[in-house]
Design a protein around this motif. Structure first.
Motif, PDB file in Angstrom:
ATOM      1  N   LYS A  72       0.808  -1.234  -0.042  1.00 40.32           N
ATOM      2  CA  LYS A  72       0.148  -0.113   0.001  1.00 40.32           C
ATOM      3  C   LYS A  72       0.881   1.320  -0.030  1.00 40.32           C
ATOM      4  CE  LYS A  72      -3.481   2.536   2.801  1.00 40.32           C
ATOM      5  NZ  LYS A  72      -4.469   2.558   3.933  1.00 40.32           N
ATOM      6  N   GLU A  73       1.959   1.327   0.787  1.00 42.07           N
ATOM      7  CA  GLU A  73       2.678   2.557   1.024  1.00 42.07           C
ATOM      8  C   GLU A  73       3.602   2.686  -0.312  1.00 42.07           C
ATOM      9  OE1 GLU A  73       5.056   3.208   4.227  1.00 42.07           O
ATOM     10  OE2 GLU A  73       3.753   2.598   5.873  1.00 42.07           O
ATOM     11  N   ALA A  74       4.048   1.773  -0.789  1.00 38.58           N
ATOM     12  CA  ALA A  74       4.717   1.634  -2.033  1.00 38.58           C
ATOM     13  C   ALA A  74       3.959   2.155  -3.440  1.00 38.58           C
ATOM     14  CB  ALA A  74       5.335   0.339  -2.592  1.00 38.58           C
ATOM     15  N   VAL A  75       2.561   1.830  -3.322  1.00 38.29           N
ATOM     16  CA  VAL A  75       1.754   2.239  -4.376  1.00 38.29           C
ATOM     17  C   VAL A  75       1.377   3.641  -4.227  1.00 38.29           C
ATOM     18  CG1 VAL A  75      -0.360   1.903  -5.626  1.00 38.29           C
ATOM     19  CG2 VAL A  75       0.869  -0.163  -4.997  1.00 38.29           C
ATOM     20  N   GLU A  76       1.126   4.072  -2.855  1.00 37.62           N
ATOM     21  CA  GLU A  76       0.799   5.467  -2.383  1.00 37.62           C
ATOM     22  C   GLU A  76       1.767   6.352  -2.895  1.00 37.62           C
ATOM     23  OE1 GLU A  76      -0.266   5.308   1.679  1.00 37.62           O
ATOM     24  OE2 GLU A  76      -2.361   4.774   0.974  1.00 37.62           O
ATOM     25  N   HIS A  77       3.071   5.754  -2.954  1.00 40.10           N
ATOM     26  CA  HIS A  77       4.445   6.812  -3.061  1.00 40.10           C
ATOM     27  C   HIS A  77       4.540   6.876  -4.632  1.00 40.10           C
ATOM     28  CE1 HIS A  77       8.117   8.713  -1.982  1.00 40.10           C
ATOM     29  NE2 HIS A  77       8.762   8.016  -3.004  1.00 40.10           N
ATOM     30  N   TYR A  78       4.469   5.662  -5.226  1.00 41.81           N
ATOM     31  CA  TYR A  78       4.989   5.623  -6.789  1.00 41.81           C
ATOM     32  C   TYR A  78       3.800   5.510  -7.711  1.00 41.81           C
ATOM     33  CZ  TYR A  78       9.977   5.132  -5.647  1.00 41.81           C
ATOM     34  OH  TYR A  78      11.225   5.454  -5.288  1.00 41.81           O
ATOM     35  N   GLY A  79       2.528   5.073  -7.243  1.00 39.85           N
ATOM     36  CA  GLY A  79       1.309   4.951  -8.197  1.00 39.85           C
ATOM     37  C   GLY A  79       1.254   3.618  -8.620  1.00 39.85           C
ATOM     38  N   THR A  80       2.387   2.800  -8.606  1.00 39.24           N
ATOM     39  CA  THR A  80       2.080   1.367  -9.140  1.00 39.24           C
ATOM     40  C   THR A  80       3.246   0.688  -8.561  1.00 39.24           C
ATOM     41  OG1 THR A  80       1.419  -0.139 -10.815  1.00 39.24           O
ATOM     42  CG2 THR A  80       3.061   1.768 -11.288  1.00 39.24           C
TER      43      THR A  80
END
Length: 252
Positions: A72-80
Motif C-alpha cells: 500500500k505504501e509503495a503504491v501510494e508513493h509511486y502510483g504502481t
C-alpha cells in the motif's frame, strides 16, 4: 545494453543490504524508481544515506498485515508496482532431527509465504496494465542438498511456485522467473563471517566446491535479475536460473 527500465517502479524485499541492496542499486542505475523494505531501521537508514533517491519502508515481513501495508505504501508513493523482487530470506535450525517444527514454520513464513503473499498483492496492479515482472531469489540449495534443511525446503518450494505462477499469469502479460545464487561474498553475509573465522577452511571449500575458483559477487546476481525484469528477457517465463560459477551439482 539499454534494458528500458527507466521509470519502472521496483519493490525489493530484504533490500537494505547484501544481495537485496545490490539489486536495488542496479535498478537505480538503469533509471528505475526503487522502493526497498526491511526490518532493521539502521540498515534502512544506511541504505537511504547511500541512495537518497530510494524509498525505504520498515516492516516485519513475517507479518501478513505488515506485508499488506508495504505494498500500500509503495503504491501510494509511486502510483504502481511494475517489478517485484522477492529477496527476503534467512536460515535457521540444524538437522531435521534436531530442529524444532516451529523453526520450519518460521523459515517457510519468511522465505516462501512472504513471496507468495507479495506476489498476490502486486498481481492486481500488474494485471491492470497487462504487464509486470516478478523475480524470486531462491538458491542453488533449493535444487539439491546443502545448508540448513529449513532453508533448502523453503527455497525448493519457491522454485516450484515460480513455475506455477508463471504459467498462470503469462496470459496477463506478467512474467515470473527466479534466480538461484550460489555462494556469494558480501560484507553482511554468512560467507564473509565464516571467511574471517576460518580462512583456510573456507578457501578449501571454494577450491573444492566452486569450479570458477572464487565466490560470486552481489553485482553478478543483480545483473541477471535486472536483465530478467527487462523486455530483453521477454521469452523467459517460469525459469529459475543458477548464478553460481558452476557450483551447483544439478543439471537443470
Amino acid at each position: 545494453m539499454n534494458l528500458n527500465l527507466k521509470d519502472k517502479v521496483v519493490l525489493v524485499t530484504g533490500g537494505s543490504k547484501g544481495i537485496g541492496l545490490g539489486i536495488a542499486a542496479t535498478f537505480l542505475n538503469e533509471g528505475a524508481k526503487v522502493a526497498i523494505v526491511a526490518r532493521g531501521e539502521e540498515s534502512l537508514k544506511q541504505a537511504r544515506d547511500q541512495f537518497v533517491e530510494m524509498f525505504t519502508i520498515q516492516a516485519d515481513l513475517y507479518d501478513e498485515q505488515e506485508r499488506e501495508r508495504v505494498v500500500k505504501e509503495a503504491v501510494e508513493h509511486y502510483g504502481t508496482i511494475d517489478v517485484l523482487i522477492n529477496n527476503v530470506g534467512g536460515s535457521n535450525g540444524s538437522t531435521t532431527a534436531e530442529t524444532d517444527l516451529t523453526l520450519f514454520h518460521e523459515a517457510f513464513e519468511l522465505n516462501y509465504f512472504s513471496a507468495v503473499h507479495f506476489s498476490k498483492l502486486v498481481l492486481p496492479h500488474m494485471k491492470e496494465k497487462q504487464a509486470g515482472s516478478i523475480i524470486n531469489i531462491s538458491s542453488v540449495f533449493g535444487r539439491e542438498s546443502g545448508g540448513k534443511v529449513t532453508y533448502n525446503s523453503a527455497k525448493a518450494a519457491m522454485i516450484s511456485f515460480t513455475k506455477s505462477l508463471a504459467d498462470e499469469v503469462i496470459k496477463d502479460g506478467i512474467r515470473v522467473n527466479g534466480v538461484a545464487p550460489g555462494s556469494i561474498l558480501h560484507p553482511s553475509g554468512n560467507w564473509q563471517r565464516r571467511l574471517e573465522e576460518n580462512p583456510e577452511k573456507i578457501n578449501q571449500f571454494v577450491e573444492a566446491e566452486i569450479p570458477a575458483g572464487r565466490f560470486g559477487t552481489v553485482e553478478e546476481i543483480a545483473n541477471v535479475v535486472t536483465f530478467l525484469a527487462s523486455e530483453k528477457a521477454s521469452w523467459v517465463v517460469g525459469a529459475t536460473i543458477n548464478v553460481d560459477g558452476g557450483q551447483s551439482k544439478s543439471n537443470f
